[in-house]
Write a protein that holds these residues in place. Structure first.
Motif, PDB file in Angstrom:
ATOM      1  N   GLY A 179       3.814  -1.995 -14.663  1.00  0.00           N
ATOM      2  CA  GLY A 179       5.030  -1.262 -14.297  1.00  0.00           C
ATOM      3  C   GLY A 179       5.580  -1.701 -12.956  1.00  0.00           C
ATOM      4  O   GLY A 179       6.805  -1.851 -12.788  1.00  0.00           O
ATOM      5  N   ILE A 180       4.706  -1.909 -11.984  1.00  0.00           N
ATOM      6  CA  ILE A 180       5.146  -2.389 -10.670  1.00  0.00           C
ATOM      7  C   ILE A 180       5.789  -3.766 -10.797  1.00  0.00           C
ATOM      8  O   ILE A 180       6.803  -4.069 -10.153  1.00  0.00           O
ATOM      9  N   TRP A 304       4.606   3.910  -9.160  1.00  0.00           N
ATOM     10  CA  TRP A 304       5.845   3.300  -9.652  1.00  0.00           C
ATOM     11  C   TRP A 304       7.036   3.790  -8.831  1.00  0.00           C
ATOM     12  O   TRP A 304       7.907   2.998  -8.457  1.00  0.00           O
TER      13      TRP A 304
END
Length: 321
Positions: A179-180, A304
Motif C-alpha cells: 500500500g505504501i 498508509w
C-alpha cells in the motif's frame, strides 16, 4: 496522451499481477516456500507460519513485462529495471537460503552490503551521466539548491542503501509495504508527467499497478508475502526513481514512514544496549502498535494515512516551494 501513458501501464501491470498470482502462489506452496515466523515477534503472527513467501517475484515479472511492452527497450527504463531486478535478486538469494536451504541468517551482512554497494554505485554513476553533470539537489521546504560536488556519489549511494534497507524493515504486516508503494510510486508518476519524463511515468505507473494487484493477494489475511525478494526490489525501484529525478533529499519526506520504522530500530538497540531499557514494546514501529492492542489492519491503515500525508507535503514542497 498523458492519460494513456499513465493508464495503460498501470492497468496492464495490475492485470498481469492478477493473472500471475493464482499461478505463482500454488507453485510456491508446492515448493514449500513458507514463511518462518520468529517466536520473539507478536504471538498473533504465529498463525501466519507456512504462508507462501517470495511473492515479490510476481511484482518483478509484472514490472518487466509491462515496462518492456510500453517502453520499447529505452536505456533509462532498462537501467531502472536492471537496478530493481538486481536488488530483487539479492532478496531472492537471501529468501532462498533462509527458506529452501534452511540457513537461518540467509546471506551474510557483508555479502548483502557489498552487492548493494555495487548496484547503488552503478545507479549513481549512470545518474550523473543521465543528469549531464547537473548534480544539484533541491532542498525540501526551502527552494534552495545544493551542489554536493564530489560528495554527490557517496551521499546518493548512502541514500539508496538506506532506502532499500528501510523499505525492507517496513515489510512486516499484511499489505503494509504494498500500500505504501502504491502511494509513493503514484507521486513519482505525477513528477514524471509534470517533468515530461515518460519513461519514468511508464515505470512508476507499472509499479503502482503491480502493487495494487499484489494487494489483492497480500491484504489481510495475506495469501502470500513478498519476502525480501519483493521488498528489496521495491526499495531499488524507489531509489532509482529518486536518483533519475534528483529527489534523493525528498525520499525521507515521501517515505517518512520508512524513516520512522528505521529510527525505531536504531533507538531500540541503542537504548537497550546502553541503558538496558526498551523504548518500544517491540521494533520496528509497526510491532509496537500491535503489542499496544491495535489490530493489524488498523496499524496498516494508519501507516498508509501517514504516507499519504507525507507524500502530499513532499509534492507541495517539490512543486511550489
Amino acid at each position: 496522451m498523458k492519460v494513456i501513458i499513465i493508464f495503460f501501464p498501470l492497468v496492464t501491470a495490475f492485470f498481469i499481477t492478477l493473472i500471475l498470482g493464482p499461478v505463482t502462489i500454488p507453485f510456491l506452496k508446492r515448493l514449500k516456500f513458507g514463511q518462518h515466523i520468529r517466536e520473539q515477534g507478536p504471538k498473533r503472527h504465529l498463525t501466519k507460519a507456512g504462508t507462501p513467501t517470495m511473492g515479490g517475484i510476481i511484482i518483478i515479472l509484472s514490472l518487466i513485462l509491462t515496462s518492456f511492452f510500453f517502453g520499447k527497450y529505452n536505456k533509462d527504463l532498462i537501467l531502472i529495471l536492471g537496478i530493481t531486478l538486481g536488488f530483487g535478486l539479492i532478496g531472492f538469494i537471501d529468501d532462498f537460503l533462509k527458506i529452501a536451504l534452511k540457513r537461518a541468517l540467509g546471506l551474510r551482512a557483508n555479502q548483502k552490503i557489498i552487492c548493494q554497494l555495487i548496484l547503488a554505485t552503478l545507479l549513481v554513476y549512470y545518474g550523473t551521466l543521465y543528469l549531464e553533470k547537473d548534480i544539484s539537489l533541491k532542498i525540501p521546504f526551502s527552494g534552495f539548491l545544493v551542489n554536493l560536488g564530489v560528495y554527490f556519489i557517496p551521499f546518493s549511494v548512502f541514500v539508496i542503501i538506506g532506502t532499500v534497507n528501510s523499505v525492507n524493515l517496513t515489510d512486516g504486516l499484511d499489505g503494509l509495504l504494498a500500500g505504501i508503494t502504491v502511494i509513493i510510486s503514484s507521486a513519482y508518476t505525477f513528477i514524471g508527467v509534470i517533468n515530461q519524463n515518460y519513461n519514468l511515468v511508464i515505470f512508476s505507473s507499472a509499479l503502482t499497478g503491480a502493487a495494487v494487484g499484489f494487494l489483492v493477494f497480500n491484504r489481510y489475511p495475506a495469501q502470500v508475502f513478498m519476502g525480501d525478494t519483493g521488498s528489496l526490489a521495491i526499495g531499488g525501484a524507489l531509489a532509482s526513481m529518486a536518483v533519475l529525478t534528483k529527489t534523493q533529499l525528498y525520499l525521507p519526506v515521501f517515505g517518512f514512514i520508512f524513516v520512522l520504522e528505521t529510527l525505531s530500530v536504531i533507538l531500540q538497540v541503542i537504548s537497550y544496549r546502553f541503558f538496558g531499557k526498551r523504548i518500544f514494546k517491540m521494533s520496528p514501529l509497526h510491532h509496537h502498535f500491535e503489542l499496544m492492542g491495535w489490530s493489524e489492519p488498523a496499524v496498516v491503515f494508519l501507516f498508509w494515512c501517514i504516507t499519504l500525508i507525507s507524500v502530499t507535503i513532499g509534492l507541495i514542497s517539490y512543486f511550489y516551494i
